[in-house]
Design a protein around this motif. Sequence first.
Motif, PDB file in Angstrom:
ATOM      1  N   LEU A  69       0.863  -0.673  -0.093  1.00 51.83           N
ATOM      2  CA  LEU A  69      -0.162   0.021   0.110  1.00 51.83           C
ATOM      3  C   LEU A  69       0.990   0.824  -0.014  1.00 51.83           C
ATOM      4  O   LEU A  69       1.048   2.378  -0.736  1.00 51.83           O
ATOM      5  CB  LEU A  69      -0.855  -0.208   1.616  1.00 51.83           C
ATOM      6  N   GLU A  70       1.977   1.146   0.732  1.00 47.63           N
ATOM      7  CA  GLU A  70       2.842   2.614   1.138  1.00 47.63           C
ATOM      8  C   GLU A  70       3.445   2.570  -0.379  1.00 47.63           C
ATOM      9  O   GLU A  70       3.589   4.026  -1.233  1.00 47.63           O
ATOM     10  CB  GLU A  70       4.324   2.056   1.773  1.00 47.63           C
ATOM     11  N   ASP A  71       3.851   1.476  -1.084  1.00 53.98           N
ATOM     12  CA  ASP A  71       4.474   1.535  -2.681  1.00 53.98           C
ATOM     13  C   ASP A  71       3.340   2.369  -3.723  1.00 53.98           C
ATOM     14  O   ASP A  71       3.913   3.296  -4.281  1.00 53.98           O
ATOM     15  CB  ASP A  71       4.903   0.416  -3.282  1.00 53.98           C
ATOM     16  N   VAL A  72       2.508   2.027  -3.676  1.00 53.87           N
ATOM     17  CA  VAL A  72       1.303   1.587  -4.903  1.00 53.87           C
ATOM     18  C   VAL A  72       0.720   3.466  -4.592  1.00 53.87           C
ATOM     19  O   VAL A  72       0.742   4.628  -5.161  1.00 53.87           O
ATOM     20  CB  VAL A  72       0.130   1.400  -4.536  1.00 53.87           C
ATOM     21  N   ASN A  73       1.238   3.985  -2.967  1.00 51.88           N
ATOM     22  CA  ASN A  73       0.612   4.906  -2.563  1.00 51.88           C
ATOM     23  C   ASN A  73       1.691   6.464  -3.157  1.00 51.88           C
ATOM     24  O   ASN A  73       1.628   7.830  -3.664  1.00 51.88           O
ATOM     25  CB  ASN A  73       0.427   5.731  -1.376  1.00 51.88           C
ATOM     26  N   GLU A  74       3.005   5.816  -2.672  1.00 59.14           N
ATOM     27  CA  GLU A  74       4.044   6.624  -3.330  1.00 59.14           C
ATOM     28  C   GLU A  74       4.083   6.453  -5.598  1.00 59.14           C
ATOM     29  O   GLU A  74       4.369   7.399  -5.516  1.00 59.14           O
ATOM     30  CB  GLU A  74       5.076   5.958  -3.148  1.00 59.14           C
ATOM     31  N   MET A  75       3.463   5.615  -5.609  1.00 55.92           N
ATOM     32  CA  MET A  75       3.523   6.283  -7.550  1.00 55.92           C
ATOM     33  C   MET A  75       2.115   6.779  -7.756  1.00 55.92           C
ATOM     34  O   MET A  75       2.514   7.493  -8.284  1.00 55.92           O
ATOM     35  CB  MET A  75       3.319   4.517  -7.862  1.00 55.92           C
ATOM     36  N   ARG A  76       1.253   6.480  -6.704  1.00 53.93           N
ATOM     37  CA  ARG A  76       0.330   7.193  -7.556  1.00 53.93           C
ATOM     38  C   ARG A  76       0.563   8.999  -6.724  1.00 53.93           C
ATOM     39  O   ARG A  76       0.101   9.587  -7.863  1.00 53.93           O
ATOM     40  CB  ARG A  76      -1.096   6.998  -6.477  1.00 53.93           C
ATOM     41  N   ALA A  77       1.522   8.881  -5.892  1.00 47.84           N
ATOM     42  CA  ALA A  77       1.659  11.143  -5.298  1.00 47.84           C
ATOM     43  C   ALA A  77       2.659  11.028  -6.718  1.00 47.84           C
ATOM     44  O   ALA A  77       2.527  12.588  -7.082  1.00 47.84           O
ATOM     45  CB  ALA A  77       2.694  11.033  -4.136  1.00 47.84           C
ATOM     46  N   ASP A  78       3.337  10.377  -7.346  1.00 48.31           N
ATOM     47  CA  ASP A  78       4.538  10.854  -8.308  1.00 48.31           C
ATOM     48  C   ASP A  78       3.387  10.647  -9.520  1.00 48.31           C
ATOM     49  O   ASP A  78       4.005  11.985 -10.679  1.00 48.31           O
ATOM     50  CB  ASP A  78       5.435   9.419  -8.652  1.00 48.31           C
ATOM     51  N   ARG A  79       2.026  10.370  -9.340  1.00 46.42           N
ATOM     52  CA  ARG A  79       1.269  11.208 -10.766  1.00 46.42           C
ATOM     53  C   ARG A  79       0.386  12.210 -10.167  1.00 46.42           C
ATOM     54  O   ARG A  79      -0.665  12.053 -11.370  1.00 46.42           O
ATOM     55  CB  ARG A  79       0.565   9.450 -11.472  1.00 46.42           C
ATOM     56  N   LYS A  80       0.160  12.050  -9.230  1.00 49.19           N
ATOM     57  CA  LYS A  80      -0.328  13.193  -8.865  1.00 49.19           C
ATOM     58  C   LYS A  80      -1.408  13.305  -8.634  1.00 49.19           C
ATOM     59  O   LYS A  80      -2.933  13.804  -8.616  1.00 49.19           O
ATOM     60  CB  LYS A  80      -0.506  14.619  -9.830  1.00 49.19           C
TER      61      LYS A  80
END
Length: 98
Positions: free
Chosen positions: A71-82
């Motif tokens: 979940l942390e990794d997915v949220n990190e990728m989502r943050a990169d894509r705003k």
Amino acid sequence: SSLECGLFLLCSYTMGLFGMAFGAASGFGLQLYSNAVRKLPMAREPWLHVGFAMIGGYAGFNYASVEAKLLEDVNEMRADRKLPPLERAGSRWFGDRI
């Protein structure tokens, strides 16, 4: 509040114990099934019953931490894509792990 934190920690601990018990039972059952399919006595090679139960218990106990890291990794990728972060739908009893 401290009560919610206490419940969360208690639920996290019990989820780990439940996962360990479920994994151990699954590993033990897998070995029983393997012996049944091969038409061997159920108690043949009992060290494999113990080994599969230990491996299944280890995997079940670590499942919650692996899921949290995912979940942390997915949220990190989502943050990169705003994009907004994903949050697990939970309740008072299970916290945000469900």
